[in-house]
Design an enzyme around this catalytic site. Sequence first.
Site, PDB file in Angstrom:
ATOM      1  N   ARG A 168       0.840  -1.204   0.000  1.00 38.50           N
ATOM      2  CA  ARG A 168       0.000   0.000   0.000  1.00 38.50           C
ATOM      3  C   ARG A 168       0.867   1.244   0.000  1.00 38.50           C
ATOM      4  NH1 ARG A 168      -3.059  -3.898   2.590  1.00 38.50           N
ATOM      5  NH2 ARG A 168      -4.921  -4.351   1.328  1.00 38.50           N
ATOM      6  N   ASP A 197      -0.029  -6.854  -3.210  1.00 43.48           N
ATOM      7  CA  ASP A 197      -1.437  -6.630  -2.886  1.00 43.48           C
ATOM      8  C   ASP A 197      -2.112  -5.964  -4.086  1.00 43.48           C
ATOM      9  OD1 ASP A 197      -3.922  -6.173  -1.326  1.00 43.48           O
ATOM     10  OD2 ASP A 197      -2.637  -6.651   0.378  1.00 43.48           O
ATOM     11  N   HIS A 258      -6.486 -10.306  -3.092  1.00 42.33           N
ATOM     12  CA  HIS A 258      -5.530  -9.184  -2.997  1.00 42.33           C
ATOM     13  C   HIS A 258      -4.475  -9.283  -4.097  1.00 42.33           C
ATOM     14  CE1 HIS A 258      -7.086  -7.312   0.631  1.00 42.33           C
ATOM     15  NE2 HIS A 258      -7.264  -8.515   1.148  1.00 42.33           N
ATOM     16  N   ASP A 321      -6.347 -14.424   2.649  1.00 45.55           N
ATOM     17  CA  ASP A 321      -7.449 -13.717   3.313  1.00 45.55           C
ATOM     18  C   ASP A 321      -8.351 -13.000   2.309  1.00 45.55           C
ATOM     19  OD1 ASP A 321      -5.178 -12.066   2.764  1.00 45.55           O
ATOM     20  OD2 ASP A 321      -6.116 -10.457   3.903  1.00 45.55           O
ATOM     21  N   GLU A 322      -9.575 -12.756   2.760  1.00 47.79           N
ATOM     22  CA  GLU A 322     -10.518 -11.868   2.075  1.00 47.79           C
ATOM     23  C   GLU A 322     -10.633 -12.180   0.581  1.00 47.79           C
ATOM     24  OE1 GLU A 322     -10.419  -7.958   4.883  1.00 47.79           O
ATOM     25  OE2 GLU A 322      -8.761  -8.072   3.464  1.00 47.79           O
ATOM     26  N   THR A 453      -0.727  -0.341   5.701  1.00 49.93           N
ATOM     27  CA  THR A 453      -0.255   1.031   5.492  1.00 49.93           C
ATOM     28  C   THR A 453      -1.105   1.858   4.521  1.00 49.93           C
ATOM     29  OG1 THR A 453       1.248   0.277   3.775  1.00 49.93           O
ATOM     30  CG2 THR A 453       2.118   0.384   6.028  1.00 49.93           C
TER      31      THR A 453
HETATM   32  C1  ACM Z   1      -6.056  -9.012   6.968  1.00 46.24           C
HETATM   33  O1  ACM Z   1      -6.041  -8.069   7.773  1.00 46.24           O
HETATM   34  N1  ACM Z   1      -6.860  -8.978   5.914  1.00 46.24           N
HETATM   35  C2  ACM Z   1      -5.225 -10.170   7.142  1.00 46.24           C
END
Ligand code: ACM
Length: 745
Positions: A168, A197, A258, A321-322, A453
């Site tokens: 970021r 990311d 991501h 994640d996500e 960040t």
């Molecule tokens: C996260 O904060 N998405 C690992």
Amino acid sequence: MKFSALFIVNLLIFAMPNIYAQSELLNSLIPKPTKVILSAGKFTFDNKITVKSTNRRLAAYFKNRIFELTAINLTNSSSANEKTIIFESGLLPNESNKEAYNLEITRSTIRIYGNTDEGIFRGIQTLFQMIPPKIKKQHNGQPFILPACRIEDKPRFRWRGLNLDCSRHFMSKDFIKRYIDILAYFKFNTLHWHLTDDQGWRIEIKKYPKLTEIGAWRKEADGSIYGGYYTQEDIKEIVTYAQSRYINIVPEIEMPGHSLASLAAYPENSCTGGPFEVTNMWGVMKDVYCPGRDSTFNFLQNILDEVIQLFPGRYIHIGGDEVPKDRWKECPRCQARIKSEGLKDEKELQSYFIKRIVNYLESKGKTAIGWDEILEGGLAPGAIVQSWQGHDGAIAAARLEHETICSPTSHTYLNYDPDNLDLKIAYSFEPVPEDLNAEEAAYVIGSEVNLWTEHCPQEKVDTQLFPRILALSEVFWTNSPKNYDEFYNRLRAKYEDLDALSIKYGRESKLITYKIDRDSDNNHYIITFDIHQEGIDLRYRLDGLMPTYRANLYKQPILINSNRQLVVAAFRDTVYLDKKINFDFIFHKAVGKNIKLMNNYSLHYRANGDNSLIDGIRGTNNFHDGMWQGYEGVDFEVIIDLGTVTEISKVVPRFLLNSNSWVFLPQKVIISISDDGIEFTDEKVIVNNISQKNSEIIIKEFQADFSTAKARFIKVFAESLKVCPQWHPGAGHKAWLFIDEIVVE
Ligand code: ACM
Ligand code: ZN
């Protein structure tokens, strides 16, 4: 003359035994060692010391670092010196912890010993912390005194990390090296390096040059280009640097989510084929790697082959994640994969993805780490789970007999504002979930501080992490019982050392609270501030501009009796602490009158309650500032009662656009007036003319002009989007509407 000189010498001699008290020795140390025993005598540290070590690299590191910290040069020390510093390994045979060390200081000798060089290295950091901050500040090679003592110490957890998000915001090679030294100083042993990311790919991959040619650069809202990346040479240099400081670097290569920066470079690895851009929006993006294509796995494995060559450590973090499943649900290849592999749904497809990569890494002798979402649809054998969404991931992993890193948002996400995650909360963290029995608890290998960040460029990292990271350094390391007050005393003493190391530490907690008193006639306000950290100044201006450290110093409550834009900012000496409060005071006709809200605001964004929309104070562009009132998924409607029929020329409500945070402007605002509060006439419709796709934060006034109408009641209606639009990452979820003040003139 003679007498008085003698007298002074005597005083000095008598003062000597007191120069170093036990508390003073302890005060220099964070994290707190297991055992500290002060004894009689002192060691004078000057340039006439022989350093003896079987590990030449460690001795060279020690001499260099001593020079960096004090300007004392030990490189020419001769063996004829009477004083020695000895590093010895293999000397704690009954101790299985490889980072354990003992440190002994006598008049002539400093001895640091353990079973391994890593243990000795941790002990050397303790010695560095004992160097008086004044010596570090003066940095002129002047000798200093260490108290004779004996310290026995070892860490509680073997995994003590910092997760630094360099996607970021990109951080320079020198900055990363500086942080490796800082981590070592406070006895961390892991740098979790978030390198890829949606907003940027930061590691050169020779086989796929577009990852950095395209993926490392994003176009910001203002049209400027932001980015950067580490060449493989940079990475080798950093890894070598970290190795000699016993910091293990764990690279994170995010998948399957991501991954937009990667897909912007190689869209053929997505479900739809793109095209994509490296995004400048924060949040969770729907376009992710396509597990229906074998070519996606070939691509990722080729990347991992190069990553493995660069990072000799055992661990590779693969994110996980996500991951929204939207694209996979509609992708024929993904659906075919689900069928051919006999998977139940897209969650199992995520698990298939992760398992395939975990197995690949295992075949190369590496252990994969993933965020707790890798538990979805079945955990891959051998993978380590990093629990971030509370403790549940850690509990589940431990019960499945998997190692786990417990780093929940509640205590370790230092990107959160210190107003909400303060020093005391950080210190209260217990990495082992209490639901686990002793056998299960052994799977919790440690924890990490996390710094995402999005809102933290390199120059803000110190103020964001410090001093809270020191609370967590102690939580991760110390075996002895914790006592916040005792820690806090040590921290206060440590601030001088942070200054000496040029660490620009920030806030401990909610730094400033304030109250606003208004006189009964609404003619003036008195604003009183309280500061909750020692050594902090408030500086202010009344013209809406940002105060510098030279601006007016706040000493007493501030009186406001005309339209003013008060800006108050916190400084430690000349350092701005990333905390300011803006008040836009505007003395208009509705201030202090009555208001009736027709819909409920969110209890999370209530501002000052019902009357805050006509309290004469407008907000900043931060909807958390306590001035903005938030409405989730509903329209907005209020009726203001001015008490008597009043001349009205204009009515100006203000709304906020912050699409990254799912906050949108109203489609339109309708304002009408009435004498009886029943029949409203003179309707003015103000249609929004700003694109909701704008990624900047914008405050928009929706002004209704009435030339010179007279009325007692004013109705303001705003039509919300209610749900996030189709193009938005939050599509289909409730949209927010934020309003701060309705100005009536
Ligand atoms: C996260 O904060 N998405 C690992
Ligand atoms: Zn697909």
